[in-house]
Design a protein around this motif. Sequence first.
Motif, PDB file in Angstrom:
ATOM      1  N   MET A   1       0.846  -1.197   0.000  1.00 38.73           N
ATOM      2  CA  MET A   1       0.000   0.000   0.000  1.00 38.73           C
ATOM      3  C   MET A   1       0.882   1.248   0.000  1.00 38.73           C
ATOM      4  SD  MET A   1      -3.111  -0.870   2.649  1.00 38.73           S
ATOM      5  CE  MET A   1      -2.010  -1.239   4.026  1.00 38.73           C
ATOM      6  N   SER A   2       0.460   2.251  -0.759  1.00 40.45           N
ATOM      7  CA  SER A   2       1.220   3.498  -0.825  1.00 40.45           C
ATOM      8  C   SER A   2       0.808   4.436   0.306  1.00 40.45           C
ATOM      9  CB  SER A   2       0.989   4.176  -2.176  1.00 40.45           C
ATOM     10  OG  SER A   2      -0.378   4.477  -2.347  1.00 40.45           O
ATOM     11  N   ASP A   3       1.721   5.348   0.655  1.00 39.43           N
ATOM     12  CA  ASP A   3       1.411   6.348   1.675  1.00 39.43           C
ATOM     13  C   ASP A   3       0.429   7.366   1.110  1.00 39.43           C
ATOM     14  OD1 ASP A   3       3.278   5.073   3.231  1.00 39.43           O
ATOM     15  OD2 ASP A   3       4.882   6.494   2.793  1.00 39.43           O
ATOM     16  N   ILE A   4      -0.619   7.677   1.883  1.00 40.29           N
ATOM     17  CA  ILE A   4      -1.576   8.683   1.434  1.00 40.29           C
ATOM     18  C   ILE A   4      -1.564   9.920   2.324  1.00 40.29           C
ATOM     19  CG2 ILE A   4      -3.565   7.758   2.728  1.00 40.29           C
ATOM     20  CD1 ILE A   4      -5.255   8.423   0.185  1.00 40.29           C
ATOM     21  N   ILE A   5      -1.130   9.779   3.592  1.00 47.10           N
ATOM     22  CA  ILE A   5      -1.037  10.916   4.505  1.00 47.10           C
ATOM     23  C   ILE A   5       0.338  10.904   5.160  1.00 47.10           C
ATOM     24  CG2 ILE A   5      -1.959  12.023   6.588  1.00 47.10           C
ATOM     25  CD1 ILE A   5      -4.651  10.728   5.958  1.00 47.10           C
ATOM     26  N   ARG A   6       0.997  12.059   5.113  1.00 46.22           N
ATOM     27  CA  ARG A   6       2.293  12.212   5.786  1.00 46.22           C
ATOM     28  C   ARG A   6       2.221  13.422   6.722  1.00 46.22           C
ATOM     29  NH1 ARG A   6       6.919   9.705   3.903  1.00 46.22           N
ATOM     30  NH2 ARG A   6       6.633   8.334   2.092  1.00 46.22           N
ATOM     31  N   ILE A   7       2.379  13.168   7.993  1.00 45.20           N
ATOM     32  CA  ILE A   7       2.361  14.216   9.010  1.00 45.20           C
ATOM     33  C   ILE A   7       3.792  14.358   9.519  1.00 45.20           C
ATOM     34  CG2 ILE A   7       1.422  14.894  11.261  1.00 45.20           C
ATOM     35  CD1 ILE A   7      -0.949  12.930  10.568  1.00 45.20           C
ATOM     36  N   ASN A   8       4.370  15.539   9.336  1.00 42.50           N
ATOM     37  CA  ASN A   8       5.781  15.721   9.625  1.00 42.50           C
ATOM     38  C   ASN A   8       6.008  16.808  10.675  1.00 42.50           C
ATOM     39  OD1 ASN A   8       8.627  15.416   9.307  1.00 42.50           O
ATOM     40  ND2 ASN A   8       8.649  17.195   7.962  1.00 42.50           N
ATOM     41  N   LEU A  29       3.679  11.120  11.603  1.00 42.65           N
ATOM     42  CA  LEU A  29       2.949   9.875  11.355  1.00 42.65           C
ATOM     43  C   LEU A  29       2.747   9.700   9.860  1.00 42.65           C
ATOM     44  CD1 LEU A  29       1.213   7.493  12.567  1.00 42.65           C
ATOM     45  CD2 LEU A  29      -0.736   9.059  12.481  1.00 42.65           C
ATOM     46  N   THR A  30       2.891   8.484   9.382  1.00 42.31           N
ATOM     47  CA  THR A  30       2.606   8.154   7.991  1.00 42.31           C
ATOM     48  C   THR A  30       1.476   7.134   7.950  1.00 42.31           C
ATOM     49  OG1 THR A  30       4.899   8.566   7.313  1.00 42.31           O
ATOM     50  CG2 THR A  30       3.544   7.235   5.840  1.00 42.31           C
ATOM     51  N   ILE A  31       0.493   7.369   7.102  1.00 43.77           N
ATOM     52  CA  ILE A  31      -0.678   6.502   6.985  1.00 43.77           C
ATOM     53  C   ILE A  31      -0.780   6.008   5.553  1.00 43.77           C
ATOM     54  CG2 ILE A  31      -3.209   6.399   7.144  1.00 43.77           C
ATOM     55  CD1 ILE A  31      -2.974   8.584   9.326  1.00 43.77           C
ATOM     56  N   LYS A  32      -1.000   4.709   5.392  1.00 43.57           N
ATOM     57  CA  LYS A  32      -1.082   4.112   4.063  1.00 43.57           C
ATOM     58  C   LYS A  32      -2.520   4.081   3.556  1.00 43.57           C
ATOM     59  CE  LYS A  32       3.057   1.273   4.503  1.00 43.57           C
ATOM     60  NZ  LYS A  32       3.791   2.151   3.572  1.00 43.57           N
ATOM     61  N   MET A  66       0.800  16.357   4.418  1.00 43.21           N
ATOM     62  CA  MET A  66       0.609  16.083   2.993  1.00 43.21           C
ATOM     63  C   MET A  66      -0.477  15.027   2.841  1.00 43.21           C
ATOM     64  SD  MET A  66       3.078  17.951   1.540  1.00 43.21           S
ATOM     65  CE  MET A  66       3.357  17.243  -0.096  1.00 43.21           C
ATOM     66  N   VAL A  67      -1.408  15.263   1.945  1.00 41.77           N
ATOM     67  CA  VAL A  67      -2.450  14.292   1.617  1.00 41.77           C
ATOM     68  C   VAL A  67      -2.340  13.954   0.141  1.00 41.77           C
ATOM     69  CG1 VAL A  67      -4.931  13.892   1.406  1.00 41.77           C
ATOM     70  CG2 VAL A  67      -4.030  15.018   3.443  1.00 41.77           C
ATOM     71  N   ASP A  68      -2.058  12.700  -0.136  1.00 39.54           N
ATOM     72  CA  ASP A  68      -1.902  12.224  -1.515  1.00 39.54           C
ATOM     73  C   ASP A  68      -0.896  13.085  -2.292  1.00 39.54           C
ATOM     74  OD1 ASP A  68      -2.386  10.395  -3.526  1.00 39.54           O
ATOM     75  OD2 ASP A  68      -4.132  11.467  -4.321  1.00 39.54           O
ATOM     76  N   GLY A  69       0.201  13.434  -1.617  1.00 42.33           N
ATOM     77  CA  GLY A  69       1.269  14.182  -2.256  1.00 42.33           C
ATOM     78  C   GLY A  69       1.080  15.684  -2.308  1.00 42.33           C
TER      79      GLY A  69
END
Length: 257
Positions: A1-8, A29-32, A66-69
């Motif tokens: 599964m690809s990452d869709i949410i990246r919280i940095n 946090l990273t969410i797939k 980031m949401v979906d890039g």
Amino acid sequence: MSDIIRINRVSKTFGEGASMVTAMEDVSLTIKAGEFIVFLGPSGCGKSTLLRMIAGLSDTSRGSIMVDGRAVDGRDPSVGMVFQTYTSFPWLTVQDNIGFGLDLANTGSRARTEKVDSLLKRVSLTRFAKSYPSQLSGGMQQRVAIARALAVEPQILLMDEPFGALDALTRVEMQTFLLDLWSQDQKTVIFVTHDIDEAMLLADRIVVFSPHPGRIAEIIDVDIPHPRTIDETEREDFDRLRHRLRRLLFSMAKNAA
């Protein structure tokens, strides 16, 4: 599964100067795609604050989401949200509440009717299509809210304690209903709760938050296969997880006192 949410390294403060309060500090946090993530923690730990920042309803003070890039910058139609309070428009019927987002998107009449009818069937409210929110039970009103969020086909569904105001039996029914929907669509879901059993039943991963300011204390994989039912929460592996979560939450509460 690809990452869709990246919280940095996200932080959130309210107020200024001596009155400034840090609600959340340095959260990453990273969410797939397709994951069911539960944010668990006591009141005041920033769970809902982070959810609102992911939704674009509130800005970060520091860090990025980031949401979906794409960097979050205001409301995103690929992100749907369901709140704890009943948010249906009281002057609209069930079918018009569900179709509200489609109207904003200028969806054609035929496509709108087909989509609303399909969702009414999925949430078992077809015979209440012409009813108004005041004529519905709490569980039914939340089904309307979920259907309205799904109508615009979001990639991500954010849910802020959506079953918190329901009685115990209706809450279990809604949890089962949500798991059934998720198993069919495999949307990415982030669900906020302070209820341990609810978190265990729903989550692929439980993100446990500590309070004052909110930080991620631990991320726990729930290695129990779906589909799950409420009866399975009495299994030995669920019981071990329950005790682990209780010890963690009680320890944080004691340290915060």
